[in-house]
Design a protein around this motif. Structure first.
Motif, short mmCIF file in Angstrom:
data_model
loop_
_atom_site.label_atom_id
_atom_site.label_comp_id
_atom_site.label_asym_id
_atom_site.label_seq_id
_atom_site.Cartn_x
_atom_site.Cartn_y
_atom_site.Cartn_z
N ALA A 107 -24.04 26.39 9.54
CA ALA A 107 -22.42 25.92 9.39
C ALA A 107 -22.38 24.29 9.77
O ALA A 107 -23.22 23.96 10.61
N TYR A 108 -21.26 23.92 9.29
CA TYR A 108 -20.88 22.41 9.37
C TYR A 108 -19.60 22.08 9.47
O TYR A 108 -18.56 22.70 9.07
N ILE A 109 -19.29 21.08 10.56
CA ILE A 109 -17.85 20.85 10.64
C ILE A 109 -17.65 19.74 10.04
O ILE A 109 -18.26 18.40 10.31
N GLY A 110 -16.36 19.62 9.44
CA GLY A 110 -15.59 18.27 8.87
C GLY A 110 -16.21 17.77 7.60
O GLY A 110 -17.16 18.37 7.12
N GLY B 243 -10.53 23.60 11.19
CA GLY B 243 -9.71 23.48 9.83
C GLY B 243 -10.60 23.35 8.60
O GLY B 243 -10.22 23.36 7.50
N ASP B 244 -11.76 22.67 8.95
CA ASP B 244 -12.62 22.21 7.58
C ASP B 244 -14.11 22.40 8.28
O ASP B 244 -14.63 21.57 8.59
N PRO C 182 -23.68 19.33 11.87
CA PRO C 182 -24.01 20.68 12.10
C PRO C 182 -23.41 21.28 13.34
O PRO C 182 -23.48 20.73 14.43
N ALA C 183 -23.14 22.52 13.44
CA ALA C 183 -22.43 23.42 14.20
C ALA C 183 -23.80 24.03 14.98
O ALA C 183 -24.69 24.52 14.27
N GLY C 184 -23.69 24.33 16.33
CA GLY C 184 -24.72 24.92 17.17
C GLY C 184 -24.74 26.45 16.91
O GLY C 184 -23.83 26.99 16.92
#
Length: 214
Positions: free
Chosen positions: A148-151, A192-193, A156-158
């Motif tokens: 998973a990734y943010i923005g 949101g993204d 990278p999301a933990g």
């Protein structure tokens, strides 16, 4: 013999000895000059310079190189972006076009728990995924990697194990559907993204979901 006769007789002899001595000095001077000159010259002055081994090796390698060949990649450099399918919304199915379809069944906001090294507890999202196999052959679920990734920059999301983490495992036969559960730390104000990728086999484009989650 009179004194005059003795003086006259010795004159030529003395002049002869002077000439002999002078010639000897000249000869000695010439011999010494050439001896010094020859000993001072470098022994290898006339020898041809020995070519550098490194230069020879470089020239040989360059001569044998194929100008049309692709350069060998440097292991220290990044391998580049992995292939991906066109992103779909989190509530839509992603199809690889060969009979394999991935879906996000549920997205649930949870409080993530840190139970393994490197995990960070906090607000998280739990994703439940389905993978349906209609390819006509079995799929090794042990090769699947979900991230998973943010923005926009895809930070990278933990990943977390709890609560409820249950990754894909085993083998998925054709005509069957498997389920996997993944948890990622994602702050509430950054949901949101979010991009979720599902890699199922090396060299094959990954499934990509992108949009608002949680």
């Amino acid at each position: 013999m009179s004194e005059e006769s003795s003086t006259t007789a010795g004159g030529p002899r003395r002049r002869m000895w002077w000439w002999v001595a002078a010639i000897a000095v000249v000869v000695i001077a010439v011999v010494v000059y050439f001896a010094v000159t020859s000993s001072g010259a470098p022994k290898d002055a006339d020898a041809s310079p020995t070519p550098s081994p490194s230069a020879s090796v470089t020239e040989d390698a360059s001569a044998g190189a194929d100008p049309t060949a692709e350069p060998t990649p440097d292991p220290s450099e990044p391998s580049g972006t992995m292939p991906e399918l066109t992103p779909v919304a989190p509530d839509e199915p992603a199809d690889n076009g060969d009979g394999l379809v991935a879906r996000i069944v549920t997205m649930t906001a949870v409080q993530g728990e840190a139970v393994q090294a490197g995990e960070i507890a906090g607000p998280a999202v739990q994703f439940t995924l389905d993978l349906t196999n209609d390819t006509g052959e079995a799929v090794d679920l042990g090769l699947i990697s979900v991230n998973a990734y943010i923005g926009e920059g895809r930070t990278p999301a933990g990943g977390l194990v709890r609560p409820g983490g249950a990754p894909f495992e085993g083998t998925l036969d054709s005509g069957k559907t498997a389920k996997g559960v993944y948890v990622y730390t994602i702050p509430e104000n950054q949901r949101g993204d979010v991009t979720l990728t599902v890699d199922y086999r090396a060299g094959q484009p990954a499934f990509v979901f992108r949009g608002a989650v949680g």
